[in-house]
Design a protein around this motif. Structure first.
Motif, PDB file in Angstrom:
ATOM      1  N   GLY A 266       0.818  -1.222   0.000  1.00 11.63           N
ATOM      2  CA  GLY A 266       0.000   0.000   0.000  1.00 11.63           C
ATOM      3  C   GLY A 266       0.843   1.260   0.000  1.00 11.63           C
ATOM      4  O   GLY A 266       0.367   2.341   0.351  1.00 11.63           O
ATOM      5  N   VAL A 267       2.127   1.136  -0.399  1.00 12.11           N
ATOM      6  CA  VAL A 267       3.057   2.271  -0.426  1.00 12.11           C
ATOM      7  C   VAL A 267       3.054   2.889  -1.824  1.00 12.11           C
ATOM      8  O   VAL A 267       3.224   2.179  -2.809  1.00 12.11           O
ATOM      9  CB  VAL A 267       4.496   1.797  -0.090  1.00 12.11           C
ATOM     10  CG1 VAL A 267       5.533   2.840  -0.500  1.00 12.11           C
ATOM     11  CG2 VAL A 267       4.623   1.475   1.390  1.00 12.11           C
ATOM     12  N   ARG A 268       2.870   4.217  -1.901  1.00 10.71           N
ATOM     13  CA  ARG A 268       3.025   4.885  -3.193  1.00 10.71           C
ATOM     14  C   ARG A 268       4.396   5.558  -3.260  1.00 10.71           C
ATOM     15  O   ARG A 268       4.741   6.376  -2.415  1.00 10.71           O
ATOM     16  CB  ARG A 268       1.941   5.936  -3.414  1.00 10.71           C
ATOM     17  CG  ARG A 268       2.238   6.758  -4.679  1.00 10.71           C
ATOM     18  CD  ARG A 268       1.027   7.303  -5.350  1.00 10.71           C
ATOM     19  NE  ARG A 268       0.276   8.258  -4.550  1.00 10.71           N
ATOM     20  CZ  ARG A 268      -0.828   8.863  -4.989  1.00 10.71           C
ATOM     21  NH1 ARG A 268      -1.279   8.602  -6.206  1.00 10.71           N
ATOM     22  NH2 ARG A 268      -1.467   9.715  -4.210  1.00 10.71           N
ATOM     23  N   SER A 269       5.180   5.185  -4.268  1.00  7.76           N
ATOM     24  CA  SER A 269       6.502   5.765  -4.486  1.00  7.76           C
ATOM     25  C   SER A 269       6.527   6.338  -5.899  1.00  7.76           C
ATOM     26  O   SER A 269       5.490   6.436  -6.545  1.00  7.76           O
ATOM     27  CB  SER A 269       7.557   4.674  -4.325  1.00  7.76           C
ATOM     28  OG  SER A 269       7.244   3.589  -5.202  1.00  7.76           O
ATOM     29  N   CYS A 270       7.711   6.698  -6.363  1.00  6.54           N
ATOM     30  CA  CYS A 270       7.805   7.336  -7.672  1.00  6.54           C
ATOM     31  C   CYS A 270       8.946   6.719  -8.470  1.00  6.54           C
ATOM     32  O   CYS A 270      10.066   6.632  -7.967  1.00  6.54           O
ATOM     33  CB  CYS A 270       8.054   8.825  -7.460  1.00  6.54           C
ATOM     34  SG  CYS A 270       8.059   9.768  -8.974  1.00  6.54           S
ATOM     35  N   GLU A 271       8.655   6.289  -9.680  1.00 12.36           N
ATOM     36  CA  GLU A 271       9.684   5.754 -10.570  1.00 12.36           C
ATOM     37  C   GLU A 271      10.543   6.898 -11.068  1.00 12.36           C
ATOM     38  O   GLU A 271      10.032   7.937 -11.511  1.00 12.36           O
ATOM     39  CB  GLU A 271       9.015   5.068 -11.773  1.00 12.36           C
ATOM     40  CG  GLU A 271       9.985   4.282 -12.647  1.00 12.36           C
ATOM     41  CD  GLU A 271      10.445   4.955 -13.927  1.00 12.36           C
ATOM     42  OE1 GLU A 271      11.032   4.257 -14.759  1.00 12.36           O
ATOM     43  OE2 GLU A 271      10.249   6.175 -14.111  1.00 12.36           O
ATOM     44  N   ILE A 272      11.864   6.741 -10.964  1.00  8.45           N
ATOM     45  CA  ILE A 272      12.771   7.707 -11.588  1.00  8.45           C
ATOM     46  C   ILE A 272      13.712   6.874 -12.436  1.00  8.45           C
ATOM     47  O   ILE A 272      14.743   6.385 -11.965  1.00  8.45           O
ATOM     48  CB  ILE A 272      13.516   8.554 -10.532  1.00  8.45           C
ATOM     49  CG1 ILE A 272      12.474   9.298  -9.695  1.00  8.45           C
ATOM     50  CG2 ILE A 272      14.492   9.515 -11.209  1.00  8.45           C
ATOM     51  CD1 ILE A 272      13.006  10.348  -8.761  1.00  8.45           C
ATOM     52  N   GLY A 273      13.308   6.614 -13.652  1.00  8.84           N
ATOM     53  CA  GLY A 273      14.072   5.727 -14.524  1.00  8.84           C
ATOM     54  C   GLY A 273      13.589   5.888 -15.943  1.00  8.84           C
ATOM     55  O   GLY A 273      13.231   6.991 -16.365  1.00  8.84           O
ATOM     56  N   SER A 274      13.543   4.769 -16.663  1.00  9.26           N
ATOM     57  CA  SER A 274      13.257   4.823 -18.101  1.00  9.26           C
ATOM     58  C   SER A 274      11.870   5.387 -18.414  1.00  9.26           C
ATOM     59  O   SER A 274      11.685   6.022 -19.450  1.00  9.26           O
ATOM     60  CB  SER A 274      13.387   3.427 -18.708  1.00  9.26           C
ATOM     61  OG  SER A 274      14.715   2.992 -18.552  1.00  9.26           O
ATOM     62  N   VAL A 275      10.903   5.176 -17.514  1.00  7.93           N
ATOM     63  CA  VAL A 275       9.567   5.720 -17.781  1.00  7.93           C
ATOM     64  C   VAL A 275       9.612   7.241 -17.694  1.00  7.93           C
ATOM     65  O   VAL A 275       9.192   7.962 -18.605  1.00  7.93           O
ATOM     66  CB  VAL A 275       8.519   5.147 -16.800  1.00  7.93           C
ATOM     67  CG1 VAL A 275       7.172   5.816 -17.023  1.00  7.93           C
ATOM     68  CG2 VAL A 275       8.400   3.641 -16.956  1.00  7.93           C
ATOM     69  N   MET A 276      10.199   7.764 -16.603  1.00  8.21           N
ATOM     70  CA  MET A 276      10.240   9.217 -16.408  1.00  8.21           C
ATOM     71  C   MET A 276      11.051   9.917 -17.485  1.00  8.21           C
ATOM     72  O   MET A 276      10.662  10.965 -17.987  1.00  8.21           O
ATOM     73  CB  MET A 276      10.807   9.550 -15.025  1.00  8.21           C
ATOM     74  CG  MET A 276      10.864  11.046 -14.771  1.00  8.21           C
ATOM     75  SD  MET A 276      11.386  11.457 -13.108  1.00  8.21           S
ATOM     76  CE  MET A 276       9.872  11.285 -12.187  1.00  8.21           C
ATOM     77  N   PHE A 277      12.207   9.342 -17.841  1.00  9.40           N
ATOM     78  CA  PHE A 277      13.096  10.039 -18.774  1.00  9.40           C
ATOM     79  C   PHE A 277      12.745   9.782 -20.244  1.00  9.40           C
ATOM     80  O   PHE A 277      13.336  10.369 -21.141  1.00  9.40           O
ATOM     81  CB  PHE A 277      14.559   9.705 -18.478  1.00  9.40           C
ATOM     82  CG  PHE A 277      14.970  10.173 -17.102  1.00  9.40           C
ATOM     83  CD1 PHE A 277      14.939  11.526 -16.787  1.00  9.40           C
ATOM     84  CD2 PHE A 277      15.334   9.276 -16.117  1.00  9.40           C
ATOM     85  CE1 PHE A 277      15.274  11.971 -15.522  1.00  9.40           C
ATOM     86  CE2 PHE A 277      15.675   9.713 -14.833  1.00  9.40           C
ATOM     87  CZ  PHE A 277      15.651  11.056 -14.540  1.00  9.40           C
ATOM     88  N   GLY A 278      11.803   8.858 -20.486  1.00 10.68           N
ATOM     89  CA  GLY A 278      11.358   8.648 -21.852  1.00 10.68           C
ATOM     90  C   GLY A 278      12.348   7.904 -22.731  1.00 10.68           C
ATOM     91  O   GLY A 278      12.231   7.893 -23.948  1.00 10.68           O
ATOM     92  N   LYS A 279      13.367   7.300 -22.125  1.00  8.82           N
ATOM     93  CA  LYS A 279      14.361   6.524 -22.871  1.00  8.82           C
ATOM     94  C   LYS A 279      15.083   5.639 -21.844  1.00  8.82           C
ATOM     95  O   LYS A 279      14.884   5.832 -20.637  1.00  8.82           O
ATOM     96  CB  LYS A 279      15.367   7.455 -23.549  1.00  8.82           C
ATOM     97  CG  LYS A 279      16.033   8.401 -22.566  1.00  8.82           C
ATOM     98  CD  LYS A 279      17.065   9.289 -23.203  1.00  8.82           C
ATOM     99  CE  LYS A 279      17.814  10.016 -22.087  1.00  8.82           C
ATOM    100  NZ  LYS A 279      18.313  11.299 -22.316  1.00  8.82           N
ATOM    101  N   VAL A 280      15.906   4.707 -22.309  1.00  5.47           N
ATOM    102  CA  VAL A 280      16.615   3.842 -21.367  1.00  5.47           C
ATOM    103  C   VAL A 280      17.495   4.731 -20.472  1.00  5.47           C
ATOM    104  O   VAL A 280      18.360   5.470 -20.951  1.00  5.47           O
ATOM    105  CB  VAL A 280      17.467   2.778 -22.094  1.00  5.47           C
ATOM    106  CG1 VAL A 280      18.301   1.992 -21.098  1.00  5.47           C
ATOM    107  CG2 VAL A 280      16.550   1.838 -22.875  1.00  5.47           C
ATOM    108  N   ALA A 281      17.222   4.718 -19.155  1.00  6.44           N
ATOM    109  CA  ALA A 281      17.887   5.636 -18.230  1.00  6.44           C
ATOM    110  C   ALA A 281      19.173   5.021 -17.685  1.00  6.44           C
ATOM    111  O   ALA A 281      19.336   3.792 -17.673  1.00  6.44           O
ATOM    112  CB  ALA A 281      16.936   5.976 -17.081  1.00  6.44           C
TER     113      ALA A 281
END
Ligand code: F0G
Length: 455
Positions: free
Chosen positions: A381-396
């Motif tokens: 039930g934890v909400r976190s935030c992706e900071i990777g390929s999804v956020m940067f729109g390319k392979v991070a």
């Protein structure tokens, strides 16, 4: 060992609770249904379906009784309100800057200052620009340069001040772009990497370089109190000083600061520009009146100014800062002990999980950080935030999951409960499946894209 209480090892929440808000407890089956409905995008999940919300530390602070009390006596006059006088006096006292321009949040302060000073073709160096700082500069046709030290980009480095700017590269940048740098910045703490601090020595070095080149020095000061605390406990010779004295020395090095009050201002909305450059004021105030409001409220209610005035003082309290920085340390240590790899050392406001190292069976195309963020919601039930390929729109370069901790909101029992839950996530981690994108907008896709589990 607690730094403010030599008799105890446990760092406690230095407050008691007067107003409580029940936690939502969706069941596992409900969380699975919520994930499917939200297309495995946590930005599309309703807050009432989240038990522990670690999406951001911004604007999510629990305010104190003193802040709520100040809000009740606020003076909502359009011009010259008593609340503005109180707010201005606190900002002057904490920062030493005589001129104070209120704004509705940090990015409004950025836009006003940059629109006043920056032209197309200009260059603005910093350790790392926050997303909105960069976007506001690029919007004006300027280049935002990130000059953080090499250790700041290495998740394994244990450097105590990973947010420092590379002084050699800064000097070279000032020479190379002479005449095209309308201001130079440093972000404290450096949000990139979870709030990595900058030492006083490094801030002095940067200020000296900017001064020698005639470049105004502007501090992005959102988390100035957390930075001052790290200076106190990590920088040789600073241990006996108060965070307030250290913060004041930092501001004394600069010409201005940009502040999002939603972090170390301890409020849910609000910000400001403070400066000693009187020459900037006429342009700043004209723009402020055009888009934010009259100079004594700047897009805020007077009650917001009152809350911010009290919050700025509370953020500098030593017991609070000791507890505040203990939260990310406690979580980083607890996760490490359970075999979850996190970026070290933990910063002030967040912990970053290295999803690529944790889920080696998933390759970049299977979006390991997004998959892990969804699993943390499903299992805990934890909400976190992706900071990777999804956020940067390319392979991070890195696949990270950020847990950012709201101020004064969750207790140690909450964190223990989450750490216990992580044991189950670790035990079944090899079964965590990757995701694929089934729908995405042309830019800033992480906010609205939809996903589907693979296999
Ligand atoms: N500068 C830094 C370093 C920030 O972290 C933020 C916001 C801003 C400026 C902009 O301030 O939101 O009041 O307009 N950071 C939030 C975060 C959104 O989640 O890290 P704002």
């Amino acid at each position: 060992m607690s730094t403010t209480d030599p008799t105890h090892r446990t760092v406690i929440e230095p407050f008691k609770v007067k107003v409580m808000e029940p936690l939502p407890f969706p069941t596992l089956a409900e969380r699975e249904r919520v994930l499917a409905l939200a297309g495995w995008n946590l930005f599309l999940v309703r807050a009432r379906d989240v038990t522990f919300d670690f999406l951001t530390d911004s604007g999510t602070t629990a305010m104190s009784a003193a802040q709520w009390a100040a809000m009740m006596v606020a003076d909502e006059s359009y011009a010259g309100s008593r609340s503005f006088e109180r707010f201005e006096a606190v900002v002057r006292d904490v920062t030493g800057f005589p001129h104070v321009v209120p704004t509705h949040q940090g990015r409004a302060a950025e836009r006003l200052l940059f629109q006043t000073l920056v032209k197309p073709g200009d260059v603005v160096p910093s350790n790392n620009h926050f997303d909105t700082t960069r976007a506001n500069l690029e919007q004006l046709g300027a280049t935002a340069l990130d000059l953080v030290i090499a250790e700041g980009r290495d998740p394994r480095s244990l450097h105590p001040f990973k947010g420092e700017i590379d002084l050699g590269r800064l000097e070279a940048c000032c020479r190379e772009h002479a005449g095209r740098i309308p201001l130079g910045m440093i972000t404290i703490t450096n949000n990139t990497g979870g709030g990595q601090p900058v030492s006083l020595a490094n801030l002095r070095g940067a200020a000296e370089i900017y001064r020698r080149h005639g470049i105004p020095f502007v501090i992005d000061a959102c988390r100035f109190a957390e930075n001052a605390w790290f200076v106190k406990v990590r920088e040789p010779g600073q241990g006996e000083r108060t965070p307030r004295a250290i913060a004041r020395e930092i501001f004394d090095l600069a010409d201005a600061c940009l502040m999002s009050g939603k972090k170390d201002g301890m409020v849910n909305i609000g910000g400001f520009i403070a400066t000693r450059q009187g020459a900037w004021l006429p342009a700043l105030r004209s723009l402020l009146i055009l888009t934010e409001g009259f100079p004594t409220y700047g897009g805020l209610a007077a009650r917001d100014l009152e809350a911010l005035a009290v919050g700025l003082e509370e953020a500098l309290d030593e017991r609070y800062l000791d507890y505040r920085t203990a939260v990310s340390r406690y979580m980083a240590d607890g996760l490490t002990a359970r075999g979850v790899p996190v970026m070290q050392p933990p910063g002030g406001h967040a912990v970053y999980i290295d999803a690529r190292a944790f889920l080696p069976h998933l390759d970049a195309a299977e979006l390991p950080a997004q998959a892990l963020a969804c699993e943390l919601y499903r299992a805990l039930g934890v909400r976190s935030c992706e900071i990777g390929s999804v956020m940067f729109g390319k392979v991070a370069a890195m696949e990270l999951v950020r847990l950012a901790f709201p101020r004064r909101v969750y207790t140690q029992a909450h964190f223990d409960y989450i750490l216990e839950g992580f044991e189950e996530v670790v035990a079944r981690k090899d079964a965590i499946r990757g995701l694929r994108i089934v729908e995405e907008p042309p830019f800033l896709r992480h906010f609205t894209a939809r996903f589907e589990p693979l296999g």
